[in-house]
Design a protein around this motif. Structure first.
Motif, PDB file in Angstrom:
ATOM      1  N   TRP A  72       0.869  -1.184   0.000  1.00 14.81           N
ATOM      2  CA  TRP A  72       0.000   0.000   0.000  1.00 14.81           C
ATOM      3  C   TRP A  72       0.902   1.228   0.000  1.00 14.81           C
ATOM      4  O   TRP A  72       2.074   1.155   0.362  1.00 14.81           O
ATOM      5  CB  TRP A  72      -0.925   0.016   1.227  1.00 14.81           C
ATOM      6  N   ASN A  73       0.364   2.356  -0.410  1.00 16.52           N
ATOM      7  CA  ASN A  73       1.162   3.595  -0.441  1.00 16.52           C
ATOM      8  C   ASN A  73       0.364   4.804   0.030  1.00 16.52           C
ATOM      9  O   ASN A  73       0.637   5.929  -0.375  1.00 16.52           O
ATOM     10  CB  ASN A  73       1.719   3.845  -1.846  1.00 16.52           C
ATOM     11  N   ARG A  74      -0.611   4.569   0.872  1.00 15.79           N
ATOM     12  CA  ARG A  74      -1.354   5.697   1.440  1.00 15.79           C
ATOM     13  C   ARG A  74      -1.945   5.272   2.778  1.00 15.79           C
ATOM     14  O   ARG A  74      -2.016   4.083   3.112  1.00 15.79           O
ATOM     15  CB  ARG A  74      -2.468   6.162   0.511  1.00 15.79           C
ATOM     16  N   GLY A  75      -2.337   6.271   3.540  1.00 19.07           N
ATOM     17  CA  GLY A  75      -3.021   6.032   4.807  1.00 19.07           C
ATOM     18  C   GLY A  75      -4.367   6.724   4.807  1.00 19.07           C
ATOM     19  O   GLY A  75      -4.544   7.787   4.204  1.00 19.07           O
ATOM     20  N   ARG A  86      -3.967  10.418   3.140  1.00 14.52           N
ATOM     21  CA  ARG A  86      -2.650  11.007   2.895  1.00 14.52           C
ATOM     22  C   ARG A  86      -1.783   9.991   2.160  1.00 14.52           C
ATOM     23  O   ARG A  86      -1.771   8.810   2.510  1.00 14.52           O
ATOM     24  CB  ARG A  86      -1.957  11.370   4.221  1.00 14.52           C
ATOM     25  N   PRO A  87      -1.032  10.432   1.134  1.00 13.46           N
ATOM     26  CA  PRO A  87      -0.067   9.530   0.499  1.00 13.46           C
ATOM     27  C   PRO A  87       1.088   9.255   1.449  1.00 13.46           C
ATOM     28  O   PRO A  87       1.358  10.043   2.369  1.00 13.46           O
ATOM     29  CB  PRO A  87       0.396  10.321  -0.727  1.00 13.46           C
ATOM     30  N   GLY A  88       1.771   8.151   1.257  1.00 12.97           N
ATOM     31  CA  GLY A  88       2.891   7.818   2.126  1.00 12.97           C
ATOM     32  C   GLY A  88       3.878   6.909   1.432  1.00 12.97           C
ATOM     33  O   GLY A  88       3.726   6.571   0.253  1.00 12.97           O
ATOM     34  N   ASP A  89       4.916   6.514   2.161  1.00 15.52           N
ATOM     35  CA  ASP A  89       5.882   5.571   1.632  1.00 15.52           C
ATOM     36  C   ASP A  89       5.212   4.219   1.418  1.00 15.52           C
ATOM     37  O   ASP A  89       4.245   3.875   2.102  1.00 15.52           O
ATOM     38  CB  ASP A  89       7.060   5.408   2.597  1.00 15.52           C
ATOM     39  N   SER A 171      -5.351   0.205   2.107  1.00 17.73           N
ATOM     40  CA  SER A 171      -4.397   1.190   2.600  1.00 17.73           C
ATOM     41  C   SER A 171      -4.218   0.939   4.089  1.00 17.73           C
ATOM     42  O   SER A 171      -4.961   0.159   4.701  1.00 17.73           O
ATOM     43  CB  SER A 171      -4.921   2.612   2.359  1.00 17.73           C
ATOM     44  N   PHE A 172      -3.224   1.599   4.677  1.00 15.75           N
ATOM     45  CA  PHE A 172      -3.088   1.526   6.135  1.00 15.75           C
ATOM     46  C   PHE A 172      -4.211   2.377   6.718  1.00 15.75           C
ATOM     47  O   PHE A 172      -4.297   3.580   6.451  1.00 15.75           O
ATOM     48  CB  PHE A 172      -1.733   2.046   6.586  1.00 15.75           C
ATOM     49  N   PHE A 347      -4.608  14.030  11.278  1.00 15.65           N
ATOM     50  CA  PHE A 347      -3.900  12.961  10.599  1.00 15.65           C
ATOM     51  C   PHE A 347      -2.449  13.359  10.319  1.00 15.65           C
ATOM     52  O   PHE A 347      -1.529  12.538  10.400  1.00 15.65           O
ATOM     53  CB  PHE A 347      -4.617  12.598   9.296  1.00 15.65           C
ATOM     54  N   ALA A 348      -2.236  14.628  10.007  1.00 12.67           N
ATOM     55  CA  ALA A 348      -0.871  15.108   9.793  1.00 12.67           C
ATOM     56  C   ALA A 348      -0.042  14.961  11.066  1.00 12.67           C
ATOM     57  O   ALA A 348       1.118  14.543  11.033  1.00 12.67           O
ATOM     58  CB  ALA A 348      -0.884  16.553   9.327  1.00 12.67           C
ATOM     59  N   LEU A 349      -0.629  15.284  12.214  1.00 13.10           N
ATOM     60  CA  LEU A 349       0.098  15.156  13.473  1.00 13.10           C
ATOM     61  C   LEU A 349       0.237  13.694  13.889  1.00 13.10           C
ATOM     62  O   LEU A 349       1.203  13.340  14.575  1.00 13.10           O
ATOM     63  CB  LEU A 349      -0.598  15.965  14.566  1.00 13.10           C
ATOM     64  N   LEU A 350      -0.705  12.858  13.481  1.00 15.97           N
ATOM     65  CA  LEU A 350      -0.549  11.419  13.688  1.00 15.97           C
ATOM     66  C   LEU A 350       0.726  10.941  12.998  1.00 15.97           C
ATOM     67  O   LEU A 350       1.489  10.134  13.542  1.00 15.97           O
ATOM     68  CB  LEU A 350      -1.769  10.682  13.140  1.00 15.97           C
ATOM     69  N   GLY A 351       0.982  11.462  11.805  1.00 13.02           N
ATOM     70  CA  GLY A 351       2.203  11.111  11.094  1.00 13.02           C
ATOM     71  C   GLY A 351       3.455  11.668  11.735  1.00 13.02           C
ATOM     72  O   GLY A 351       4.563  11.181  11.479  1.00 13.02           O
TER      73      GLY A 351
END
Length: 403
Positions: A72-75, A86-89, A171-172, A347-351
């Motif tokens: 997967w590449n997003r959360g 949000r996109p992610g690694d 996704s995650f 969600f940004a702060l979760l990251g």
């Protein structure tokens, strides 16, 4: 060299593979108290960096791991009745059972002896030049010498339960649900084409208020399926009941040791250290222990020097993930500090939950600072690509937009 590895988890099996690849004359035996094919847990997560290391060290097993993994590449985060993405690694998931199967088959093919249903006691360990304690957080071999190792176990606050589900997430996925007794949340990720892992966590008062502390496994699963119906999409949760039928709720225990070896005995994986599950690094860190121990045994002149180097390198490498894990656990324990932000900001702060600054900076301010830092990093990359003149123009536009 004769090596006895007590514990047939990923770290112990992979160490045996590396040792036989380095020198086929090594006499390596892995002892596992459980029957072959029986394992706890559902799926494990890892990232591309680990896969690259596996390919470099043993391409054959790495190919099998990669082919058996999902990606997967997003959360996605669900907060009350709102969602944000949000996109992610790129993340990877593989069933723990499948991972162990791959590593056991590869170890056998290289000549490692695998002794399943063979418990090892601390009073009568196998004769070997090197005895590896890869027998987990409750390691009997370590416990016998706990004073020497300087073992410390620190209990976390929140109860959690590790579950499976037939809902295959793409996704995650995070879901935060408000109840009359406080918040409860889950983390979900796929590990095969048929199943996902789903970890549920909440504060102690929420756990008791919802009656989850005294519910049977069946009743508890039914309650959780009701609470997370919007993300499960009609699919079931799958548990692993205790012998008395109760659900296996736990509190996470962070384990550390002052030293990792004693004479010919060395600690590996969860026997040496644990990191909170919310950073998804447990299996990766255990495998990295195996990498480091194998390298040290190959490159050092004697066993004492090899074990000293292994301990030194791994303790230094763990400083960052252990710090990240502590702050990640604390972020969830202080969820109400962030949960009322707009979902995209939350969600940004979760990251960013690994940051040691986050607990001390007002969440809205931290979000703005983090966003500005991201914009500046993007400008630095743009400057390298486009040249300074265009970059100055873009920088001016960013400053104007922030006024």
């Amino acid at each position: 060299m004769k090596v006895a590895c007590v514990g047939g988890g990923p770290a112990g099996l992979y160490l045996s593979i590396l040792l036989k690849r380095q020198d086929p004359s090594h006499d390596v035996t892995v002892y596992e108290r459980n029957p072959e094919g029986s394992t706890y847990g559902w799926g494990v997560t890892y990232w591309r960096g680990l896969l690259d290391q596996l390919h470099a060290r043993d391409p054959e097993s790495a190919r099998a791991v990669e082919e058996s993994s999902v990606r997967w590449n997003r959360g996605v985060a669900h907060v009350r009745d709102r969602s944000t993405c949000r996109p992610g690694d790129e993340g990877h998931g593989i069933g723990r059972h499948r991972l162990l199967e791959i590593l056991a088959d590869r170890a056998r093919g290289l000549g490692v002896r695998l002794e399943f249903e063979h418990g090892v006691t601390a009073e009568d360990p196998p004769e070997a030049d090197l005895l590896v304690a890869a027998d987990g957080v409750h390691s009997a071999l370590r416990t016998r010498h706990a004073g020497h190792f300087g073992t410390t176990l620190t209990a976390g606050r929140n109860p959690y339960v590790w579950l499976g589900t037939t809902r295959v997430f793409d996704s995650f996925t995070f879901a935060f649900v408000e109840t009359g007794h406080g918040w409860i949340w889950c983390y979900g990720y796929p590990f095969s084409a048929e199943r996902s892992t789903c970890v549920v966590e909440c504060a102690p008062e929420t756990w008791t208020g919802l009656g989850l502390d005294r519910a049977s496994e069946a009743d508890g699963l039914a309650r959780l399926e009701e609470l997370f119906a919007h993300v499960l999409d009609g699919h079931a949760l799958i548990g692993r009941a205790s012998a008395d039928g109760s659900a296996q709720w736990l509190t996470f225990r962070t384990l550390t040791n002052d030293t990792w070896y004693r004479d010919r005995l060395v600690l590996l994986g969860d026997a040496a250290h644990t990191t909170h599950y919310s950073i998804g690094a447990g299996t990766t860190l255990a495998l990295e222990d195996a990498f480091a121990l194998a390298d040290a045994l190959r490159e050092c002149a004697g066993l004492p020097q090899a074990l000293a180097r292994y301990e030194r390198e791994r303790k230094a490498a763990l400083l960052s993930p252990q710090s990240a894990a502590r702050h990640s656990a604390q972020w969830y324990e202080n969820l109400t500090r962030y949960i009322d932000l707009p979902p995209e900001r939350m969600f940004a702060l979760l990251g960013q939950r690994h940051s040691p600054l986050l607990p001390y900076v007002p969440p809205q301010l931290y979000y703005r600072l983090d966003r500005a830092a991201g914009q500046l990093e993007a400008l630095r990359r743009f400057k390298r690509w486009a040249g300074p003149k265009l970059a100055r123009t873009a920088h001016a536009r960013v400053l104007t937009s922030r006024r």
